[in-house]
Design a protein around this motif. Structure first.
Motif, PDB file in Angstrom:
ATOM      1  N   HIS A 185      -7.431  -9.473  18.267  1.00 13.65           N
ATOM      2  CA  HIS A 185      -6.804  -9.651  16.960  1.00 13.65           C
ATOM      3  C   HIS A 185      -5.287  -9.498  17.039  1.00 13.65           C
ATOM      4  CE1 HIS A 185     -10.991  -8.895  15.899  1.00 13.65           C
ATOM      5  NE2 HIS A 185     -10.744  -9.373  14.701  1.00 13.65           N
ATOM      6  N   ASP A 186      -4.756  -9.605  18.233  1.00 13.36           N
ATOM      7  CA  ASP A 186      -3.324  -9.380  18.458  1.00 13.36           C
ATOM      8  C   ASP A 186      -2.443 -10.163  17.491  1.00 13.36           C
ATOM      9  OD1 ASP A 186      -0.791  -8.971  19.606  1.00 13.36           O
ATOM     10  OD2 ASP A 186      -1.104 -10.499  21.134  1.00 13.36           O
ATOM     11  N   ARG A 187      -2.752 -11.451  17.269  1.00  7.63           N
ATOM     12  CA  ARG A 187      -1.840 -12.310  16.503  1.00  7.63           C
ATOM     13  C   ARG A 187      -2.136 -12.344  15.006  1.00  7.63           C
ATOM     14  NH1 ARG A 187      -0.713 -17.660  17.504  1.00  7.63           N
ATOM     15  NH2 ARG A 187      -2.922 -18.097  17.241  1.00  7.63           N
ATOM     16  N   VAL A 188      -3.214 -11.728  14.541  1.00  3.57           N
ATOM     17  CA  VAL A 188      -3.586 -11.867  13.129  1.00  3.57           C
ATOM     18  C   VAL A 188      -3.208 -10.650  12.293  1.00  3.57           C
ATOM     19  CG1 VAL A 188      -5.470 -13.397  13.739  1.00  3.57           C
ATOM     20  CG2 VAL A 188      -5.952 -10.972  13.418  1.00  3.57           C
ATOM     21  N   ARG A 189      -2.537  -9.674  12.872  1.00  2.00           N
ATOM     22  CA  ARG A 189      -2.171  -8.456  12.144  1.00  2.00           C
ATOM     23  C   ARG A 189      -0.829  -8.642  11.445  1.00  2.00           C
ATOM     24  NH1 ARG A 189      -1.044  -4.704  15.848  1.00  2.00           N
ATOM     25  NH2 ARG A 189      -1.524  -2.931  14.502  1.00  2.00           N
ATOM     26  N   ASN A 190      -0.766  -9.661  10.578  1.00  2.98           N
ATOM     27  CA  ASN A 190       0.491 -10.018   9.904  1.00  2.98           C
ATOM     28  C   ASN A 190       0.478  -9.487   8.480  1.00  2.98           C
ATOM     29  OD1 ASN A 190       1.619 -11.759  12.082  1.00  2.98           O
ATOM     30  ND2 ASN A 190      -0.220 -12.954  11.647  1.00  2.98           N
ATOM     31  N   ILE A 191       0.960  -8.263   8.307  1.00  2.00           N
ATOM     32  CA  ILE A 191       0.920  -7.584   7.008  1.00  2.00           C
ATOM     33  C   ILE A 191       2.324  -7.109   6.654  1.00  2.00           C
ATOM     34  CG2 ILE A 191      -0.219  -5.801   5.650  1.00  2.00           C
ATOM     35  CD1 ILE A 191      -2.275  -5.592   7.994  1.00  2.00           C
ATOM     36  N   LEU A 192       2.813  -7.546   5.505  1.00  2.00           N
ATOM     37  CA  LEU A 192       4.130  -7.132   5.035  1.00  2.00           C
ATOM     38  C   LEU A 192       4.003  -6.079   3.943  1.00  2.00           C
ATOM     39  CD1 LEU A 192       6.087 -10.509   4.703  1.00  2.00           C
ATOM     40  CD2 LEU A 192       6.074  -8.903   6.616  1.00  2.00           C
ATOM     41  N   ALA A 193       4.966  -5.185   3.891  1.00  2.00           N
ATOM     42  CA  ALA A 193       5.026  -4.181   2.831  1.00  2.00           C
ATOM     43  C   ALA A 193       6.478  -3.755   2.672  1.00  2.00           C
ATOM     44  CB  ALA A 193       4.142  -2.977   3.154  1.00  2.00           C
ATOM     45  N   SER A 194       6.763  -3.074   1.595  1.00  2.00           N
ATOM     46  CA  SER A 194       8.104  -2.544   1.369  1.00  2.00           C
ATOM     47  C   SER A 194       8.468  -1.550   2.460  1.00  2.00           C
ATOM     48  CB  SER A 194       8.151  -1.848   0.005  1.00  2.00           C
ATOM     49  OG  SER A 194       9.283  -0.992  -0.090  1.00  2.00           O
ATOM     50  N   PRO A 195       9.728  -1.537   2.898  1.00  2.00           N
ATOM     51  CA  PRO A 195      10.129  -0.513   3.877  1.00  2.00           C
ATOM     52  C   PRO A 195      10.056   0.900   3.307  1.00  2.00           C
ATOM     53  CG  PRO A 195      12.039  -1.732   3.075  1.00  2.00           C
ATOM     54  CD  PRO A 195      10.834  -2.448   2.572  1.00  2.00           C
ATOM     55  N   LEU A 196       9.936   1.023   1.982  1.00  2.00           N
ATOM     56  CA  LEU A 196       9.759   2.332   1.354  1.00  2.00           C
ATOM     57  C   LEU A 196       8.305   2.569   0.952  1.00  2.00           C
ATOM     58  CD1 LEU A 196      12.907   2.721  -0.963  1.00  2.00           C
ATOM     59  CD2 LEU A 196      12.546   3.580   1.352  1.00  2.00           C
ATOM     60  N   ALA A 197       7.386   1.813   1.524  1.00  2.00           N
ATOM     61  CA  ALA A 197       5.970   1.953   1.161  1.00  2.00           C
ATOM     62  C   ALA A 197       5.521   3.407   1.267  1.00  2.00           C
ATOM     63  CB  ALA A 197       5.114   1.074   2.072  1.00  2.00           C
ATOM     64  N   GLY A 198       4.882   3.882   0.202  1.00  2.00           N
ATOM     65  CA  GLY A 198       4.433   5.259   0.167  1.00  2.00           C
ATOM     66  C   GLY A 198       5.496   6.246  -0.259  1.00  2.00           C
ATOM     67  N   ARG A 199       6.727   5.756  -0.495  1.00  2.00           N
ATOM     68  CA  ARG A 199       7.843   6.647  -0.817  1.00  2.00           C
ATOM     69  C   ARG A 199       8.703   6.139  -1.969  1.00  2.00           C
ATOM     70  NH1 ARG A 199       6.402   6.227   4.241  1.00  2.00           N
ATOM     71  NH2 ARG A 199       6.551   7.972   5.693  1.00  2.00           N
ATOM     72  N   ASP A 200       8.450   4.925  -2.435  1.00  2.00           N
ATOM     73  CA  ASP A 200       9.290   4.302  -3.453  1.00  2.00           C
ATOM     74  C   ASP A 200       9.039   4.948  -4.813  1.00  2.00           C
ATOM     75  OD1 ASP A 200      10.502   2.514  -5.326  1.00  2.00           O
ATOM     76  OD2 ASP A 200      10.413   0.928  -3.808  1.00  2.00           O
ATOM     77  N   PRO A 201      10.082   5.453  -5.473  1.00  2.00           N
ATOM     78  CA  PRO A 201       9.874   6.098  -6.777  1.00  2.00           C
ATOM     79  C   PRO A 201       9.366   5.148  -7.853  1.00  2.00           C
ATOM     80  CG  PRO A 201      12.222   5.894  -6.272  1.00  2.00           C
ATOM     81  CD  PRO A 201      11.480   5.532  -5.024  1.00  2.00           C
ATOM     82  N   HIS A 202       9.500   3.835  -7.640  1.00  2.00           N
ATOM     83  CA  HIS A 202       9.045   2.854  -8.629  1.00  2.00           C
ATOM     84  C   HIS A 202       7.659   2.285  -8.307  1.00  2.00           C
ATOM     85  CE1 HIS A 202      13.059   2.985 -10.316  1.00  2.00           C
ATOM     86  NE2 HIS A 202      13.563   2.714  -9.135  1.00  2.00           N
ATOM     87  N   ALA A 203       7.072   2.708  -7.209  1.00  2.00           N
ATOM     88  CA  ALA A 203       5.796   2.131  -6.779  1.00  2.00           C
ATOM     89  C   ALA A 203       4.646   2.597  -7.658  1.00  2.00           C
ATOM     90  CB  ALA A 203       5.525   2.502  -5.326  1.00  2.00           C
ATOM     91  N   LEU A 204       3.656   1.714  -7.803  1.00  2.00           N
ATOM     92  CA  LEU A 204       2.437   2.010  -8.544  1.00  2.00           C
ATOM     93  C   LEU A 204       1.281   2.376  -7.624  1.00  2.00           C
ATOM     94  CD1 LEU A 204       2.612  -0.975 -11.072  1.00  2.00           C
ATOM     95  CD2 LEU A 204       3.116   1.442 -11.565  1.00  2.00           C
TER      96      LEU A 204
END
Length: 438
Positions: free
Chosen positions: A90-109
């Motif tokens: 699965h080397d090439r299929v792990r294409n997941i984007l997220a905010s660089p502040l994921a888990g830490r963003d004060p505005h995140a839901l």
């Protein structure tokens, strides 16, 4: 209808791609995340087997260049030992984007870090999903820094506390899932995509024979569909400088000039021993920082600007002459000349359509702005009309044989009728499908 009669040539670690300076291996980093220890090990692999540098991509992954075929087993073993390739298949299929502040963003839901991890595990646990293209892209938008885009194949958009809307290629499927079930929802949609694409060979949802809207409607299965655009208003600038986290700590974002981490850069990042996220703008964000002033000083001293007005911001380039045989120019040198020759806080004037620019003289009509100005003009410099690595929203600067560049404004899909350079083994093209640059 797009018909793909071949697999995409997007590199991985196991399946590296050839270039003029050796083989290229791309290491997927779900959510762009990597800690200091793993970055140090990756730098050691780059130094032992490649050019020594680590390149950042527009999908928040990293690339090693200058590798030799004989060394690939050792490279793959080292990357796996560092915990950066949990599944060879699965080397090439792990294409997941997220905010660089994921888990830490004060505005995140939603706590997106845990969702990214769950999706990664779910993808690797599904043998059928190895059939996905290496370009099939999944976004996790937590409601903070915008991530979702109609260019993504699947997007999870936070619409309420711990609740996602499921979108495909910018179309709302009507599905709403709790964060705990998000990974399962992504796997179901990925399986549905593979069934729907049939023999078309589509790499993306937008290429499906019946179209992305019809696919979204089929997934809705009687649910109400808002079908509102996935693209949300963009932040005025990338995450650069000192950023506020939801706890008492801070994050610090830095620009990586032309998206290339040198050994000097990496040594500074490792010394800071911070949790690190690669961004889709080819920058880095150090998270959970307790002394942001000292962190900024250390990054600046290493050549990683933390100033939102840095002239390096918004200037990117492909590998260029010497690394790709298609290239007509040393685009990295020309892009650097352009960046260092422009004012830090000039007023934005926009780009002339299809303007010819001499990189050695500059162009008085093209002035880049302070990144807080929404009219800023990002540029991506490329050695041929394949335009590899073009970021969304950037003016494309295409090298010409006469030493000048053709400026193609952002949003203009048409490329100038220029020679594409000599054939290259790095990206074979299908006679029935255009080259994919996403």
């Amino acid at each position: 209808m797009v018909v793909r009669d071949r697999n995409d040539a997007c590199p991985g670690v196991v399946d590296a791609s050839p270039a003029d300076d050796g083989l290229i291996a791309r290491v997927r980093l779900p959510g762009g995340r990597i800690d200091a220890a793993r970055l140090r090990e990756l730098a050691d692999v780059a130094r032992r087997f490649g050019t020594g540098d680590v390149d950042l991509t527009a999908r928040a992954n990293v690339q090693l260049r200058g590798l030799r075929e004989a060394d690939l087993p050792a490279v793959a073993a080292a990357v796996a030992a560092a915990g950066l390739m949990p599944s060879r298949s699965h080397d090439r299929v792990r294409n997941i984007l997220a905010s660089p502040l994921a888990g830490r963003d004060p505005h995140a839901l939603v706590a997106a870090d845990t969702v990214v991890t769950a999706i990664d595990h779910a993808l690797c646990a599904a043998p059928e999903l190895t059939a996905l293209s290496g370009r099939f892209l999944i976004g996790v938008d937590d409601g903070g820094i915008p991530i979702a885009s109609a260019r993504h194949d699947i997007d999870l958009l936070a619409v309420a506390r711990d609740t996602f809307a499921v979108h495909v290629a910018g179309h709302d499927t009507g599905r709403r899932v709790p964060a705990a079930e998000a990974a399962e929802a992504v796997v179901r949609v990925a399986h549905a995509f593979l069934a729907e694409r049939a023999d078309s060979g589509a790499w993306h949802v937008r290429e499906l024979p019946a179209g992305a809207a019809a696919f979204a409607a089929a997934l809705a299965a009687g649910r109400a569909r808002a079908d509102r655009p996935t693209d949300r208003p963009r932040a005025a600038r990338p995450p650069i400088g000192v950023l506020r986290q939801s706890d008492a700590r801070s994050a610090v974002g830095a620009t990586v000039p032309l998206g290339r981490l040198t050994q000097r850069h990496i040594a500074a990042l490792v010394a800071l021993d911070a949790d690190l996220a690669i961004t889709t703008t080819r920058g880095v964000v150090l998270r959970d920082v307790t002394d942001p002033a000292a962190t900024v000083a250390a990054l600046e001293a290493a050549g990683l600007p933390c100033d939102p007005a840095s002239p390096w911001l918004g200037v990117t380039a492909c590998s260029g002459l010497g690394a790709c045989r298609r290239a007509l120019a040393d685009v990295r040198a020309d892009a650097a000349r352009h960046a260092l020759g422009r004012p830090r806080t000039a007023a934005a004037t926009g780009s002339p359509p299809a303007a010819r620019v001499d990189p050695h003289r500059g162009d008085p009509r093209r002035v880049d702005a302070h990144r807080d100005d929404p009219r800023r003009d990002d540029t991506h410099w490329v050695g041929c009309t394949r335009a590899c690595g073009r970021p969304a929203g950037a003016t494309l600067m295409v090298a010409r044989e006469d030493g000048t560049y053709e400026a193609v404004p952002a949003g203009n899909p048409a490329l100038p009728a220029l020679p594409a350079g000599p054939p290259s083994p790095t990206a074979p093209t299908s006679p029935t499908a255009p080259t994919d640059r996403s």
